[in-house]
Design an enzyme around this catalytic site. Structure first.
Site, PDB file in Angstrom:
ATOM      1  N   GLY A   1       9.358  64.460 -52.353  1.00 38.13           N
ATOM      2  CA  GLY A   1       9.073  65.902 -52.265  1.00 38.13           C
ATOM      3  C   GLY A   1      10.120  66.586 -51.395  1.00 38.13           C
TER       4      GLY A   1
ATOM      5  CB  ALA B   1      24.401  67.788 -39.939  1.00 40.30           C
TER       6      ALA B   1
ATOM      7  NE  ARG C   1       7.624  63.003 -56.591  1.00 50.03           N
ATOM      8  CZ  ARG C   1       7.308  63.080 -55.314  1.00 50.03           C
ATOM      9  NH1 ARG C   1       7.527  62.081 -54.509  1.00 50.03           N
ATOM     10  NH2 ARG C   1       6.758  64.172 -54.818  1.00 50.03           N
TER      11      ARG C   1
ATOM     12  CG  ASP D   1       5.878  56.281 -47.891  1.00 50.90           C
ATOM     13  OD1 ASP D   1       6.124  57.193 -48.709  1.00 50.90           O
ATOM     14  OD2 ASP D   1       4.734  55.848 -47.679  1.00 50.90           O
TER      15      ASP D   1
ATOM     16  CB  THR E   1       8.150  63.753 -45.959  1.00 50.35           C
ATOM     17  OG1 THR E   1       6.797  64.062 -46.287  1.00 50.35           O
ATOM     18  CG2 THR E   1       8.138  62.810 -44.767  1.00 50.35           C
TER      19      THR E   1
ATOM     20  CG  ASP F   1       2.918  65.051 -46.487  1.00 51.24           C
ATOM     21  OD1 ASP F   1       2.638  66.267 -46.489  1.00 51.24           O
ATOM     22  OD2 ASP F   1       2.927  64.350 -47.516  1.00 51.24           O
TER      23      ASP F   1
ATOM     24  CG  ASP G   1       3.815  60.714 -44.905  1.00 54.94           C
ATOM     25  OD1 ASP G   1       4.999  60.891 -44.586  1.00 54.94           O
ATOM     26  OD2 ASP G   1       3.446  60.628 -46.094  1.00 54.94           O
TER      27      ASP G   1
ATOM     28  NE  ARG H   1      -9.003  82.510 -36.522  1.00 52.51           N
ATOM     29  CZ  ARG H   1      -8.419  81.718 -35.621  1.00 52.51           C
ATOM     30  NH1 ARG H   1      -7.705  82.221 -34.657  1.00 52.51           N
ATOM     31  NH2 ARG H   1      -8.541  80.421 -35.713  1.00 52.51           N
TER      32      ARG H   1
ATOM     33  NE  ARG I   1      -2.423  60.961 -52.908  1.00 53.24           N
ATOM     34  CZ  ARG I   1      -1.889  60.529 -54.024  1.00 53.24           C
ATOM     35  NH1 ARG I   1      -0.751  61.006 -54.440  1.00 53.24           N
ATOM     36  NH2 ARG I   1      -2.499  59.604 -54.729  1.00 53.24           N
TER      37      ARG I   1
HETATM   38  P1  ATP Z   1       7.073  62.119 -50.356  1.00 51.22           P
HETATM   39  O1  ATP Z   1       6.547  61.663 -49.014  1.00 51.22           O
HETATM   40  O2  ATP Z   1       7.511  63.514 -50.360  1.00 51.22           O
HETATM   41  O3  ATP Z   1       6.156  61.765 -51.492  1.00 51.22           O
HETATM   42  P2  ATP Z   1       8.600  59.800 -51.058  1.00 51.22           P
HETATM   43  O4  ATP Z   1      10.002  59.413 -50.768  1.00 51.22           O
HETATM   44  O5  ATP Z   1       7.527  58.909 -50.485  1.00 51.22           O
HETATM   45  O6  ATP Z   1       8.444  61.303 -50.573  1.00 51.22           O
HETATM   46  P3  ATP Z   1       8.100  58.862 -53.729  1.00 51.22           P
HETATM   47  O7  ATP Z   1       7.859  59.602 -54.989  1.00 51.22           O
HETATM   48  O8  ATP Z   1       7.075  57.877 -53.280  1.00 51.22           O
HETATM   49  O9  ATP Z   1       8.401  59.955 -52.627  1.00 51.22           O
HETATM   50  O10 ATP Z   1       9.488  58.070 -53.873  1.00 51.22           O
HETATM   51  C1  ATP Z   1      10.668  58.741 -54.233  1.00 51.22           C
HETATM   52  C2  ATP Z   1      11.494  57.859 -55.112  1.00 51.22           C
HETATM   53  O11 ATP Z   1      11.853  56.664 -54.401  1.00 51.22           O
HETATM   54  C3  ATP Z   1      10.789  57.354 -56.366  1.00 51.22           C
HETATM   55  O12 ATP Z   1      10.798  58.310 -57.397  1.00 51.22           O
HETATM   56  C4  ATP Z   1      11.629  56.142 -56.702  1.00 51.22           C
HETATM   57  O13 ATP Z   1      12.810  56.529 -57.342  1.00 51.22           O
HETATM   58  C5  ATP Z   1      11.996  55.600 -55.315  1.00 51.22           C
HETATM   59  N1  ATP Z   1      11.086  54.502 -54.965  1.00 51.22           N
HETATM   60  C6  ATP Z   1       9.787  54.580 -54.620  1.00 51.22           C
HETATM   61  N2  ATP Z   1       9.259  53.354 -54.412  1.00 51.22           N
HETATM   62  C7  ATP Z   1      10.249  52.475 -54.635  1.00 51.22           C
HETATM   63  C8  ATP Z   1      10.358  51.037 -54.606  1.00 51.22           C
HETATM   64  N3  ATP Z   1       9.323  50.265 -54.299  1.00 51.22           N
HETATM   65  N4  ATP Z   1      11.560  50.496 -54.915  1.00 51.22           N
HETATM   66  C9  ATP Z   1      12.617  51.261 -55.233  1.00 51.22           C
HETATM   67  N5  ATP Z   1      12.589  52.598 -55.284  1.00 51.22           N
HETATM   68  C10 ATP Z   1      11.428  53.205 -54.996  1.00 51.22           C
END
Ligand code: ATP
Length: 331
Positions: A13, A24, A74, A105, A127, A129, A131, A156, A173
């Site tokens: 996201g 930077a 994604r 993550d 991100t 979040d 998180d 408010r 989430r």
């Molecule tokens: P957000 O916290 O905003 O959801 P995120 O980085 O956790 O961000 P994800 O959609 O979980 O978002 O992951 C982003 C991209 O990272 C995925 O679309 C995929 O391309 C890659 N990715 C996720 N998990 C794996 C994995 N286990 N191995 C390799 N690539 C991955």
């Protein structure tokens, strides 16, 4: 003399401050004699060989822009062996000697697989979040929090005018940090976060009791902050909560789902600083060909650590802050 090439992508996201991190990296990289290549649309750009050179001219006006000008997507191909091999082929084809990944993550998992395949990769936490347990703050959290607080206070005003209870649903989430911090900063009357979903306080009858107490003793309006991770699978969660609370209290209740407004906007000064400091560390690491690291900030200090160790850190919940939110609300 050929300049060393480093790639950068934004993934998952979007979050305010991702652009500042790229800005930077390009400026600091240029000063260190590096050429920075931007990969479009996250890992998808590595599948499609969609790579552009980022000169300092090109990134001139992105520092304070929201979203990510490189784009994000994604990319399910990264979950397969073939997709990961294609990513490495693109990295080699463009002569990248390292890669910076700004994301959450899931994006870090992708960065880890590239490091395992010999590409030094450094992750920056992008991100809203907040998180990622290993760092106190992620890039974009502060901006999102400011946006949420602004909205809660505006909602408010109208609740006060109409003697209503306002339920404001915010993002988060698995992690209630946006909700919790907004509730404290705005003096909300109740906060509902996923971390406390199974605790006694969570029972809606407690929310109703507190609202009734407020109406009886202090004022005839109230504000409740609800994280989207609470009853995540429930459709129209805020609306359902509104109906239940109206039934339990007899007061007029309105819900507002803030949605994507929380993601957009110019990054706050804090997020810009965080992004710039973190990008600086990423460039330093890659200048030494050190990869498989993520950058964070803890106790005011920028640090880096192993990706896997960071991903394996258990999530902690700021229980003292939650208790403070309740004490502020008169519990
Ligand atoms: P957000 O916290 O905003 O959801 P995120 O980085 O956790 O961000 P994800 O959609 O979980 O978002 O992951 C982003 C991209 O990272 C995925 O679309 C995929 O391309 C890659 N990715 C996720 N998990 C794996 C994995 N286990 N191995 C390799 N690539 C991955």
């Amino acid at each position: 003399m050929t300049r060393r090439r480093i790639g950068i992508l934004t993934s998952g996201g979007d979050s305010p401050g991702m652009n500042a991190a790229v800005w930077a990296a390009v400026r600091i990289g240029a000063g260190a004699g590096m050429q920075i290549l931007g990969v479009r649309d996250g890992y998808k750009g590595l599948m499609d060989e969609n790579v552009v050179e980022l000169t300092t001219d090109r990134i001139e006006d992105v520092l304070d822009r929201g979203g990510t000008f490189l784009g994000t997507a994604r990319c399910k191909e990264m979950l397969t062996e073939e997709g990961r091999a294609q990513a490495v082929r693109t990295i080699q084809k463009f002569g990248m000697e390292g890669l910076i990944v700004v994301g959450g993550d899931g994006s870090y998992q992708g960065a880890r697989t590239l490091s395992q395949r010999g590409v030094p990769t450094v992750g920056l936490p992008g991100t809203i979040d907040n998180d990622l347990s290993y760092t106190d703050y992620t890039i974009g959290f502060d901006t999102a929090l400011n946006t949420v607080c602004d909205s809660v206070l505006k909602i408010r005003d109208t609740m006060r005018s109409h003697d209503r209870v306002g339920i404001v649903e915010v993002m988060g989430r698995h992690c209630g940090d946006i909700a919790l911090n907004a509730a404290v900063a705005c003096g909300a009357d109740y906060v509902l976060v996923p971390e406390m979903q199974y605790a006694e306080e969570f029972d809606l009858s407690n929310v109703a009791r507190r609202v009734e107490h407020i109406y009886r003793t202090t004022r005839t309006y109230a504000t409740i902050v609800l994280a989207e991770g609470v009853c995540y699978d429930m459709e129209h969660r805020a609306h359902v909560f509104r109906r239940r609370l109206e039934a339990a209290t007899g007061h007029s209740v309105r819900e507002t789902v803030l949605g994507y407004t929380q993601r957009g906007g110019s990054p706050s000064i804090y997020d810009r600083r965080l992004a710039i400091n973190m990008a600086d560390r990423a460039i330093q690491l890659l200048a030494q060909r050190v990869g498989n690291r993520v950058v964070g900030r803890r106790g005011g200090e920028i640090f880096d650590m192993d990706i896997m160790e960071a991903l394996n850190m258990p999530r902690t919940f700021d229980r003292p802050l939650y208790d403070l939110a309740n004490r502020l609300a008169g519990d």
